[in-house]
Design a protein around this motif. Structure first.
Motif, PDB file in Angstrom:
ATOM      1  N   GLU A 282       0.857  -1.191   0.000  1.00 35.19           N
ATOM      2  CA  GLU A 282       0.000   0.000   0.000  1.00 35.19           C
ATOM      3  C   GLU A 282       0.884   1.229   0.000  1.00 35.19           C
ATOM      4  OE1 GLU A 282      -3.588   2.136   2.506  1.00 35.19           O
ATOM      5  OE2 GLU A 282      -2.757   0.273   3.245  1.00 35.19           O
ATOM      6  N   MET A 283       0.405   2.298  -0.591  1.00 37.62           N
ATOM      7  CA  MET A 283       1.138   3.558  -0.573  1.00 37.62           C
ATOM      8  C   MET A 283       0.192   4.686  -0.204  1.00 37.62           C
ATOM      9  SD  MET A 283       1.968   3.967  -4.574  1.00 37.62           S
ATOM     10  CE  MET A 283       0.797   3.473  -5.798  1.00 37.62           C
ATOM     11  N   ARG A 284       0.793   5.695   0.408  1.00 37.04           N
ATOM     12  CA  ARG A 284       0.037   6.867   0.838  1.00 37.04           C
ATOM     13  C   ARG A 284       0.887   8.107   0.680  1.00 37.04           C
ATOM     14  NH1 ARG A 284      -4.094   5.989   5.251  1.00 37.04           N
ATOM     15  NH2 ARG A 284      -4.575   3.797   5.028  1.00 37.04           N
ATOM     16  N   GLU A 285       0.245   9.182   0.317  1.00 40.67           N
ATOM     17  CA  GLU A 285       0.913  10.470   0.306  1.00 40.67           C
ATOM     18  C   GLU A 285       0.788  11.049   1.706  1.00 40.67           C
ATOM     19  OE1 GLU A 285       0.326  14.652  -1.980  1.00 40.67           O
ATOM     20  OE2 GLU A 285       0.258  12.844  -3.223  1.00 40.67           O
ATOM     21  N   CYS A 286       1.900  11.525   2.240  1.00 33.20           N
ATOM     22  CA  CYS A 286       1.926  12.044   3.606  1.00 33.20           C
ATOM     23  C   CYS A 286       2.594  13.414   3.634  1.00 33.20           C
ATOM     24  CB  CYS A 286       2.715  11.116   4.527  1.00 33.20           C
ATOM     25  SG  CYS A 286       2.087   9.451   4.628  1.00 33.20           S
ATOM     26  N   SER A 287       2.136  14.249   4.537  1.00 31.66           N
ATOM     27  CA  SER A 287       2.798  15.528   4.789  1.00 31.66           C
ATOM     28  C   SER A 287       3.825  15.320   5.882  1.00 31.66           C
ATOM     29  CB  SER A 287       1.782  16.576   5.249  1.00 31.66           C
ATOM     30  OG  SER A 287       0.865  16.846   4.233  1.00 31.66           O
ATOM     31  N   VAL A 288       5.045  15.708   5.590  1.00 26.38           N
ATOM     32  CA  VAL A 288       6.120  15.658   6.580  1.00 26.38           C
ATOM     33  C   VAL A 288       6.719  17.054   6.611  1.00 26.38           C
ATOM     34  CG1 VAL A 288       8.285  14.586   7.270  1.00 26.38           C
ATOM     35  CG2 VAL A 288       6.554  13.229   6.081  1.00 26.38           C
ATOM     36  N   GLY A 289       6.486  17.736   7.710  1.00 28.77           N
ATOM     37  CA  GLY A 289       6.851  19.138   7.729  1.00 28.77           C
ATOM     38  C   GLY A 289       6.023  19.848   6.679  1.00 28.77           C
ATOM     39  N   GLU A 290       6.697  20.550   5.771  1.00 32.18           N
ATOM     40  CA  GLU A 290       5.991  21.235   4.694  1.00 32.18           C
ATOM     41  C   GLU A 290       6.132  20.511   3.361  1.00 32.18           C
ATOM     42  OE1 GLU A 290       6.857  25.388   4.524  1.00 32.18           O
ATOM     43  OE2 GLU A 290       6.637  25.629   6.680  1.00 32.18           O
ATOM     44  N   GLN A 291       6.629  19.286   3.385  1.00 29.30           N
ATOM     45  CA  GLN A 291       6.861  18.527   2.161  1.00 29.30           C
ATOM     46  C   GLN A 291       5.906  17.344   2.060  1.00 29.30           C
ATOM     47  OE1 GLN A 291      10.964  17.655   1.502  1.00 29.30           O
ATOM     48  NE2 GLN A 291      10.556  16.278  -0.192  1.00 29.30           N
ATOM     49  N   GLN A 292       5.444  17.083   0.837  1.00 28.22           N
ATOM     50  CA  GLN A 292       4.630  15.909   0.556  1.00 28.22           C
ATOM     51  C   GLN A 292       5.555  14.799   0.075  1.00 28.22           C
ATOM     52  OE1 GLN A 292       1.702  17.014   2.132  1.00 28.22           O
ATOM     53  NE2 GLN A 292       0.842  15.586   0.666  1.00 28.22           N
ATOM     54  N   VAL A 293       5.417  13.614   0.656  1.00 33.30           N
ATOM     55  CA  VAL A 293       6.195  12.450   0.238  1.00 33.30           C
ATOM     56  C   VAL A 293       5.243  11.295   0.023  1.00 33.30           C
ATOM     57  CG1 VAL A 293       8.281  13.181   1.461  1.00 33.30           C
ATOM     58  CG2 VAL A 293       6.652  11.670   2.602  1.00 33.30           C
ATOM     59  N   LEU A 294       5.726  10.308  -0.715  1.00 33.50           N
ATOM     60  CA  LEU A 294       4.979   9.074  -0.893  1.00 33.50           C
ATOM     61  C   LEU A 294       5.639   8.029  -0.010  1.00 33.50           C
ATOM     62  CD1 LEU A 294       2.696   7.738  -2.624  1.00 33.50           C
ATOM     63  CD2 LEU A 294       4.554   6.828  -4.037  1.00 33.50           C
ATOM     64  N   LEU A 295       4.844   7.350   0.790  1.00 33.52           N
ATOM     65  CA  LEU A 295       5.329   6.239   1.608  1.00 33.52           C
ATOM     66  C   LEU A 295       4.736   4.962   1.050  1.00 33.52           C
ATOM     67  CD1 LEU A 295       5.182   7.403   5.293  1.00 33.52           C
ATOM     68  CD2 LEU A 295       7.126   6.393   4.145  1.00 33.52           C
TER      69      LEU A 295
END
Length: 109
Positions: free
Chosen positions: A15-28
């Motif tokens: 499974e993958m999710r887009e996450c906000s980390v600080g002010e950056q969007q990443v894909l996990l």
């Protein structure tokens, strides 16, 4: 610097999710017991990779069929550039990412 992105309980395998980390969007992405992080957008035309597909350790952007090996970031098939990837780590049930590991994003093609 490691920052919390989400919890392990949020994910099933592949499974993958887009996450906000600080002010950056990443894909996990969860691949087995591992978590891998990469930029949220495809380096081709800024397509959200969260709408792509994961098969084992291969991530496919469904917009133009670019593919990458999530373990190495290497381009597969049609992809014209690598994808920055970094292992995430789990601490007390939380998935932690290191944004510094993703700072060298490839130039868009």
């Amino acid at each position: 610097m490691w920052q919390e992105a989400c919890t392990v309980a949020d994910f099933s395998d592949e499974e993958m999710r887009e996450c906000s980390v600080g002010e950056q969007q990443v894909l996990l992405v969860r691949v087995g017991e591992e978590f891998i992080t990469c930029p949220a957008l495809c380096p081709h035309l800024d397509e959200p990779l969260v709408f792509g597909m994961v098969d084992g350790s291969v991530l496919t952007c469904t917009k133009h069929a670019w593919q990458w090996d999530l373990k190495t970031g290497d381009a597969i098939g049609l992809a014209e550039c690598p994808l920055p990837v970094a292992a995430a780590r789990v601490e007390n049930g939380k998935v932690m990412v290191n944004l510094a590991a993703l700072c060298n994003a490839p130039t868009k093609i």
